[in-house]
Scaffold this motif. Structure first.
Motif, short mmCIF file in Angstrom:
data_model
loop_
_atom_site.label_atom_id
_atom_site.label_comp_id
_atom_site.label_asym_id
_atom_site.label_seq_id
_atom_site.Cartn_x
_atom_site.Cartn_y
_atom_site.Cartn_z
N ARG A 37 0.81 -1.22 0.00
CA ARG A 37 0.00 0.00 0.00
C ARG A 37 0.84 1.27 0.00
O ARG A 37 0.31 2.37 -0.18
CB ARG A 37 -0.93 0.00 1.21
N ASN A 39 2.96 3.96 -1.59
CA ASN A 39 3.04 4.41 -2.98
C ASN A 39 4.18 5.38 -3.25
O ASN A 39 4.46 5.69 -4.41
CB ASN A 39 1.72 5.09 -3.39
N SER A 40 4.84 5.87 -2.21
CA SER A 40 5.89 6.87 -2.44
C SER A 40 7.04 6.66 -1.47
O SER A 40 6.88 6.04 -0.41
CB SER A 40 5.32 8.28 -2.28
#
Length: 636
Positions: A37, A39-40
């Motif tokens: 989960r 994302n960055s």
């Protein structure tokens, strides 16, 4: 981002660089956040920072009074080939407890962060697998274990050989029979963490040393009263952890470090003046290192110790005062060495102590009075030292697996009470575990006469197949007869049984009779045979039998009369030489050579423990001491 291998182009495409080894007595730990989960990179760094803060909070709460042997536990962000994670390296010195304390902290962190995956190794490699060696499957060996062992959610997880998950129903899993790179292990866990193995048996063995935590943390500390200069008492009270580097400086001292203490006009930082008795907190390892050392007192301390030693024998109180003064002398000397050695100038604790000393000189700080010292926490605490004492009777029983027996003795024989064991409970438990593992190894019902079982990768693939076939043929030619070996050992020790003696004589006579019958049959069946040839054969056989009887080959009872004198010894020596010359061209008696070599090996032990004595002891044979060299030569 693939690693660059430009520097290793000359070694071939398969070469990935030289293996990296940790320094001695170091443990390395890596903490990864693996969550699909995220994302960055910013979010990943935020999660890692949360783990770092929790680790700091956990160590502050658990280790408030703890003293690290060398380096403390700590983590920082690291980027390796595009992988961002928390990394730490701790040098634990002689304190293995520090290493296992770090494992406990990492295990506790994995409980609180379900997405956290932890890898921990030391100088020996995957030491968790070393702890669980008796429970490991055969395929999990050191050659392929790197980066396969992980701690996740308070459990031990192992990446199997068939580690790549299928992407579709038409693909199959890939078997990786080698060590994994860190990026490969990370990719496997990210793609399919469910494929990892969780074995409760392996986990219990690997984490066995953590059974006493967190209470083990406080139990590993030791408080002792020592007599030291007041200035040093002020320093230790302000920086309790400084006792560790000072103890190590004393324990690992060299002539350079001793130079300021041996001077006739020393300029010491902590001169033996204004002495006071205070309680100092150690770890058990640090205290044992100081207590066990024999150390010649520095010149400035000799007179003080001499005066205290004179009254030590008069009472127990005086003896305790002397012991405290002697321990204080060692601690003070350790701090002097710590400050004098230039390599310690970069030590953080040394810099902090120098600041405190400057504050004392400038008047910003003042030395504590006796009343102020008495108000310090645990100012008069003194722990029992019985964990240092080893009762060797109990130690032998533990090694022999007799830990269930209760030894009874006379009070006062080994102290005021008969000791019930040696060391502390943790030491006894560790020794019991060691003995159990050794007994399991010896009592392995699946083990056979072939010895250790070897995997395919344990053999060199480059060996010539022809030489392997030759070795197999040689092995087939050599056999070991247990009954013959036992009989030969009995003969060598001069203890043949009646049954064996009778059987051996009958067998020898039977062979002689059979030889005679065969020869007689040949004579009778020969059409042109004459009686003269038969008589010659009979004469030859009688002479052979007479020579065998004279040499004692048909008698298992060797003569013991000393009247034979030197003539007998010389005859035996000549016969032995003749036998050895003949055996060079003939068949070698393997059983006799084996027994002979065993006895020679036992003799070379010179009464000390050794392999031959151990082997014969396991067989129930206990050979006497080799008192007479002449008798040994007769036997052999």
């Amino acid at each position: 981002m693939e690693p660059s291998n430009n520097n290793f182009e000359g070694f071939g495409d398969a070469f990935e660089g030289f293996p990296k080894h940790l320094p001695d007595d170091c443990v390395e730990y890596s903490l990864f956040i693996i969550d699909a989960r995220i994302n960055s990179q910013k979010e990943l760094l935020s999660r890692l920072e949360a783990v770092r803060k929790e680790a700091s909070r956990l160590t502050d709460s658990l280790l408030k009074d703890y003293i690290w042997q060398r380096d403390e536990f700590g983590v920082g962000v690291k980027n390796t080939n595009g992988l961002i994670y928390l990394h730490g390296l701790t040098n634990y010195g002689d304190s293995v407890d520090d290493e296992w304390l770090i494992v406990y902290i990492l295990k506790e962190l994995s409980k609180q962060f379900p997405e956290l995956w932890v890898k921990v190794v030391d100088t020996d490699g995957e030491f968790l697998l070393i702890e669980a060696a008796n429970a490991l499957p055969r395929w999990l060996n050191p050659e392929i274990a790197d980066n396969r062992v992980w701690i996740h959610n308070d459990a031990l997880r192992i990446i199997p050989l068939r580690a790549e998950s299928p992407t579709s129903s038409n693909t199959t899993t890939t078997t990786l029979s080698r060590s994994l790179r860190l990026d490969e292990a990370h990719r496997i866990i990210t793609s399919n963490s469910n494929i990892l193995i969780h074995s409760p048996l392996i986990e219990a063995e690997a984490f066995y040393r953590l059974r006493g935590y967190p209470t083990q943390i406080s139990e590993s500390l030791h408080y002792a009263l020592v007599t030291i200069p007041r200035k040093l008492a002020f320093i230790i009270h302000g920086r309790p952890a400084s006792i560790a580097p000072a103890t190590e400086a004393f324990y690992l001292r060299d002539p350079i470090a001793l130079k300021p203490l041996q001077s006739t006009t020393p300029s010491l930082i902590f001169a033996p003046e204004d002495l006071t008795t205070v309680s100092i907190r150690f770890t058990r390892v640090l205290y044992a290192q100081l207590k066990s050392q024999r150390f010649t007192p520095p010149i400035v301390w000799k007179e003080i110790l001499l005066q205290a030693e004179k009254g030590a024998s008069s009472s127990d109180v005086k003896q305790k005062e002397y012991d405290r003064l002697e321990m204080g002398m060692k601690i003070t000397s350790g701090f002097e060495m710590l400050f004098f050695y230039p390599k310690n100038s970069d030590n953080r604790l040394v810099r902090e102590i120098k600041i405190l000393l400057e504050d004392l000189q400038s008047g910003d700080e003042t030395l504590p009075t006796d009343i102020e010292i008495s108000k310090w926490k645990d100012a008069t605490r003194e722990d029992d030292e019985k964990w240092l004492d080893i009762n060797f009777e109990d130690f032998e029983k533990e090694l022999g697996g007799k830990h269930k027996e209760i030894r009874t003795g006379i009070p006062g024989s080994f102290g005021p009470e008969p000791p019930s064991g040696f060391g502390d409970a943790k030491t006894r438990a560790d020794l019991k575990k060691m003995v159990e593992r050794f007994e399991a190894f010896l009592n392995d019902d699946e083990a056979g006469i072939d010895g250790a079982e070897m995997d395919d990768m344990d053999f060199d693939d480059d060996e010539d197949s022809a030489s392997d076939e030759d070795s197999e043929d040689e092995d087939k030619d050599v056999s070991f007869d247990e009954k013959e070996f036992a009989r030969m050992m009995g003969e060598m020790m001069g203890m043949p049984s009646e049954d064996e003696e009778t059987t051996a004589v009958q067998a020898m006579n039977g062979k002689a009779s059979q030889l005679g019958e065969n020869n007689r049959a040949e004579v009778d069946t020969h059409e042109d045979g004459d009686e003269e040839e038969a008589r010659q054969i009979q004469d030859v056989m009688k002479r052979m039998e007479a020579e065998l009887n004279e040499a004692g080959a048909l008698s298992l009872d060797p003569p013991s009369e000393k009247s034979k004198g030197k003539e007998k010894i010389i005859t035996q020596s000549e016969n032995k030489d003749d036998w050895e010359d003949e055996s060079d061209n003939g068949e070698i008696n393997i059983d006799f050579n084996l027994a002979k070599n065993l006895l020679e090996s036992f003799k070379s032990q010179a009464g000390m423990p050794g392999p031959s004595g151990n082997i014969m002891g396991m067989m129930g044979m206990h050979l006497p001491r080799d008192e007479d060299e002449g008798m040994a030569s007769k036997i052999l």
